[in-house]
Motif scaffolding. Structure first.
Motif, PDB file in Angstrom:
ATOM      1  N   MET A 143      59.243  21.293  47.442  1.00 44.54           N
ATOM      2  CA  MET A 143      60.612  20.935  47.783  1.00 44.54           C
ATOM      3  C   MET A 143      61.448  20.910  46.514  1.00 44.54           C
ATOM      4  SD  MET A 143      60.632  20.483  51.055  1.00 44.54           S
ATOM      5  CE  MET A 143      62.246  19.720  51.249  1.00 44.54           C
ATOM      6  N   GLY A 144      62.691  21.311  46.661  1.00 44.24           N
ATOM      7  CA  GLY A 144      63.570  21.320  45.506  1.00 44.24           C
ATOM      8  C   GLY A 144      64.923  20.716  45.822  1.00 44.24           C
ATOM      9  N   TRP A 145      65.556  20.194  44.784  1.00 44.50           N
ATOM     10  CA  TRP A 145      66.959  19.803  44.839  1.00 44.50           C
ATOM     11  C   TRP A 145      67.751  20.804  43.999  1.00 44.50           C
ATOM     12  CZ3 TRP A 145      69.350  16.376  47.864  1.00 44.50           C
ATOM     13  CH2 TRP A 145      68.592  15.366  48.459  1.00 44.50           C
ATOM     14  N   TYR A 146      68.794  21.320  44.586  1.00 44.66           N
ATOM     15  CA  TYR A 146      69.698  22.243  43.906  1.00 44.66           C
ATOM     16  C   TYR A 146      71.100  21.640  43.932  1.00 44.66           C
ATOM     17  CZ  TYR A 146      66.185  25.969  44.102  1.00 44.66           C
ATOM     18  OH  TYR A 146      65.052  26.723  43.924  1.00 44.66           O
ATOM     19  N   ARG A 147      71.957  22.155  43.092  1.00 48.12           N
ATOM     20  CA  ARG A 147      73.353  21.739  43.145  1.00 48.12           C
ATOM     21  C   ARG A 147      74.260  22.940  42.921  1.00 48.12           C
ATOM     22  NH1 ARG A 147      73.691  18.021  37.637  1.00 48.12           N
ATOM     23  NH2 ARG A 147      73.661  19.730  36.116  1.00 48.12           N
ATOM     24  N   GLN A 148      75.451  22.802  43.453  1.00 44.55           N
ATOM     25  CA  GLN A 148      76.421  23.875  43.318  1.00 44.55           C
ATOM     26  C   GLN A 148      77.795  23.293  43.085  1.00 44.55           C
ATOM     27  OE1 GLN A 148      76.442  26.679  46.581  1.00 44.55           O
ATOM     28  NE2 GLN A 148      77.493  28.222  45.353  1.00 44.55           N
ATOM     29  N   ARG A 178      74.593  28.365  42.513  1.00 43.43           N
ATOM     30  CA  ARG A 178      73.716  27.252  42.861  1.00 43.43           C
ATOM     31  C   ARG A 178      72.570  27.241  41.858  1.00 43.43           C
ATOM     32  NH1 ARG A 178      72.317  26.355  49.133  1.00 43.43           N
ATOM     33  NH2 ARG A 178      74.611  26.507  49.104  1.00 43.43           N
ATOM     34  N   GLU A 179      72.244  26.049  41.338  1.00 48.75           N
ATOM     35  CA  GLU A 179      71.204  25.949  40.312  1.00 48.75           C
ATOM     36  C   GLU A 179      70.168  24.903  40.696  1.00 48.75           C
ATOM     37  OE1 GLU A 179      72.966  24.724  36.599  1.00 48.75           O
ATOM     38  OE2 GLU A 179      73.551  22.768  37.364  1.00 48.75           O
ATOM     39  N   LEU A 180      68.946  25.158  40.254  1.00 51.08           N
ATOM     40  CA  LEU A 180      67.860  24.220  40.488  1.00 51.08           C
ATOM     41  C   LEU A 180      68.037  22.987  39.621  1.00 51.08           C
ATOM     42  CD1 LEU A 180      65.032  23.568  41.719  1.00 51.08           C
ATOM     43  CD2 LEU A 180      64.067  24.694  39.696  1.00 51.08           C
ATOM     44  N   VAL A 181      67.859  21.815  40.222  1.00 49.36           N
ATOM     45  CA  VAL A 181      67.918  20.557  39.479  1.00 49.36           C
ATOM     46  C   VAL A 181      66.506  20.013  39.259  1.00 49.36           C
ATOM     47  CG1 VAL A 181      68.741  18.178  39.512  1.00 49.36           C
ATOM     48  CG2 VAL A 181      70.188  20.013  40.409  1.00 49.36           C
ATOM     49  N   ALA A 182      65.712  19.976  40.324  1.00 47.25           N
ATOM     50  CA  ALA A 182      64.365  19.412  40.232  1.00 47.25           C
ATOM     51  C   ALA A 182      63.520  19.960  41.370  1.00 47.25           C
ATOM     52  CB  ALA A 182      64.412  17.880  40.308  1.00 47.25           C
ATOM     53  N   ARG A 183      62.213  19.974  41.144  1.00 49.45           N
ATOM     54  CA  ARG A 183      61.298  20.484  42.150  1.00 49.45           C
ATOM     55  C   ARG A 183      60.033  19.650  42.124  1.00 49.45           C
ATOM     56  NH1 ARG A 183      59.998  26.572  41.367  1.00 49.45           N
ATOM     57  NH2 ARG A 183      62.074  26.800  42.260  1.00 49.45           N
ATOM     58  N   ILE A 184      59.431  19.480  43.289  1.00 44.86           N
ATOM     59  CA  ILE A 184      58.136  18.804  43.387  1.00 44.86           C
ATOM     60  C   ILE A 184      57.214  19.681  44.215  1.00 44.86           C
ATOM     61  CG2 ILE A 184      58.915  17.402  45.369  1.00 44.86           C
ATOM     62  CD1 ILE A 184      57.079  15.150  44.249  1.00 44.86           C
ATOM     63  N   ASN A 185      56.022  19.969  43.702  1.00 43.63           N
ATOM     64  CA  ASN A 185      55.144  20.864  44.436  1.00 43.63           C
ATOM     65  C   ASN A 185      54.182  20.077  45.332  1.00 43.63           C
ATOM     66  OD1 ASN A 185      52.984  20.006  42.851  1.00 43.63           O
ATOM     67  ND2 ASN A 185      52.824  21.932  41.701  1.00 43.63           N
ATOM     68  N   VAL A 186      53.330  20.802  46.005  1.00 39.04           N
ATOM     69  CA  VAL A 186      52.434  20.176  46.974  1.00 39.04           C
ATOM     70  C   VAL A 186      51.551  19.132  46.301  1.00 39.04           C
ATOM     71  CG1 VAL A 186      50.549  20.615  48.586  1.00 39.04           C
ATOM     72  CG2 VAL A 186      52.482  22.177  48.502  1.00 39.04           C
ATOM     73  N   TYR A 198      61.937  19.875  36.069  1.00 42.28           N
ATOM     74  CA  TYR A 198      63.359  19.545  36.018  1.00 42.28           C
ATOM     75  C   TYR A 198      64.130  20.561  35.192  1.00 42.28           C
ATOM     76  CZ  TYR A 198      61.783  14.990  37.645  1.00 42.28           C
ATOM     77  OH  TYR A 198      61.216  13.977  38.375  1.00 42.28           O
ATOM     78  N   ALA A 199      65.375  20.749  35.572  1.00 44.68           N
ATOM     79  CA  ALA A 199      66.281  21.476  34.709  1.00 44.68           C
ATOM     80  C   ALA A 199      66.505  20.658  33.442  1.00 44.68           C
ATOM     81  CB  ALA A 199      67.606  21.712  35.423  1.00 44.68           C
ATOM     82  N   ASP A 200      66.813  21.353  32.363  1.00 51.12           N
ATOM     83  CA  ASP A 200      67.036  20.635  31.101  1.00 51.12           C
ATOM     84  C   ASP A 200      68.137  19.583  31.256  1.00 51.12           C
ATOM     85  OD1 ASP A 200      66.465  23.493  28.880  1.00 51.12           O
ATOM     86  OD2 ASP A 200      65.080  22.064  29.805  1.00 51.12           O
ATOM     87  N   SER A 201      69.132  19.884  32.055  1.00 53.17           N
ATOM     88  CA  SER A 201      70.256  18.959  32.230  1.00 53.17           C
ATOM     89  C   SER A 201      69.852  17.683  32.964  1.00 53.17           C
ATOM     90  CB  SER A 201      71.390  19.647  32.984  1.00 53.17           C
ATOM     91  OG  SER A 201      70.946  20.085  34.265  1.00 53.17           O
ATOM     92  N   ALA A 202      68.732  17.731  33.665  1.00 51.99           N
ATOM     93  CA  ALA A 202      68.285  16.594  34.470  1.00 51.99           C
ATOM     94  C   ALA A 202      67.172  15.785  33.808  1.00 51.99           C
ATOM     95  CB  ALA A 202      67.802  17.090  35.832  1.00 51.99           C
ATOM     96  N   GLN A 255      66.525  10.501  42.495  1.00 56.07           N
ATOM     97  CA  GLN A 255      67.150   9.364  41.817  1.00 56.07           C
ATOM     98  C   GLN A 255      67.902   9.896  40.610  1.00 56.07           C
ATOM     99  OE1 GLN A 255      67.183   5.960  42.594  1.00 56.07           O
ATOM    100  NE2 GLN A 255      68.648   5.825  40.892  1.00 56.07           N
ATOM    101  N   MET A 256      69.187   9.624  40.554  1.00 52.24           N
ATOM    102  CA  MET A 256      70.025  10.129  39.469  1.00 52.24           C
ATOM    103  C   MET A 256      70.623   8.954  38.710  1.00 52.24           C
ATOM    104  SD  MET A 256      71.913  13.327  41.369  1.00 52.24           S
ATOM    105  CE  MET A 256      72.933  12.280  42.408  1.00 52.24           C
ATOM    106  N   ASN A 257      70.295   8.858  37.435  1.00 49.39           N
ATOM    107  CA  ASN A 257      70.793   7.792  36.573  1.00 49.39           C
ATOM    108  C   ASN A 257      71.648   8.389  35.461  1.00 49.39           C
ATOM    109  OD1 ASN A 257      69.244   5.922  38.072  1.00 49.39           O
ATOM    110  ND2 ASN A 257      67.465   6.254  36.737  1.00 49.39           N
ATOM    111  N   SER A 258      72.413   7.533  34.820  1.00 53.03           N
ATOM    112  CA  SER A 258      73.257   7.952  33.694  1.00 53.03           C
ATOM    113  C   SER A 258      74.082   9.184  34.060  1.00 53.03           C
ATOM    114  CB  SER A 258      72.393   8.240  32.463  1.00 53.03           C
ATOM    115  OG  SER A 258      71.627   7.117  32.106  1.00 53.03           O
ATOM    116  N   LEU A 259      74.717   9.113  35.191  1.00 49.69           N
ATOM    117  CA  LEU A 259      75.455  10.269  35.694  1.00 49.69           C
ATOM    118  C   LEU A 259      76.637  10.608  34.799  1.00 49.69           C
ATOM    119  CD1 LEU A 259      75.178   9.481  39.466  1.00 49.69           C
ATOM    120  CD2 LEU A 259      74.504  11.640  38.408  1.00 49.69           C
TER     121      LEU A 259
END
Length: 112
Positions: free
Chosen positions: A34-39, A44-52, A58-62, A80-84
């Motif tokens: 599963m992944g979180w992306y943002r646009q 649209r860019e990948l933010v984070a992913r978790i595999n099976v 994580y993207a470097d920005s995250a 969970q997003m901190n220090s936004l």
């Protein structure tokens, strides 16, 4: 077709936190990364992913600020997003890699 529903977005000041949730209509996490992306305006860019196996990337920005996790019993994946920062402002989508399914997105706006 699996349904993915995001929630938890909103308006927050810089330095604040938000937790996004993505609820799946069926149990897919045992077989799908599963992944979180943002646009923002643009690609649209990948933010984070978790595999099976639970390994996260994580993207470097995250890195150091965001954490992806999942609850298999609830069929839910979290971000969970901190220090936004204002540059985190975007529509955030969750994505099932194996099912190639997207949620509808949730807006995150970070004010300076």
């Amino acid at each position: 077709q699996v349904q993915l529903v995001e929630s938890g977005g909103g308006l927050v000041q810089a330095g604040g936190s938000l937790r996004l949730s993505c609820a799946a209509s069926e149990n897919i996490f045992n077989f799908n990364s599963m992944g979180w992306y943002r646009q923002a305006p643009g690609q649209r860019e990948l933010v984070a992913r978790i595999n099976v196996g639970g390994v996260t990337t994580y993207a470097d920005s995250a890195k150091g600020r965001f954490t992806i996790s999942r609850d298999n019993a609830k069929n839910t994946v979290y971000l969970q997003m901190n220090s936004l920062k204002p540059e985190d402002t975007a529509v955030y989508y969750c994505y099932s890699v194996g099912r190639r399914a997207w949620g509808q997105g949730t807006q995150v706006t970070v004010s300076s």
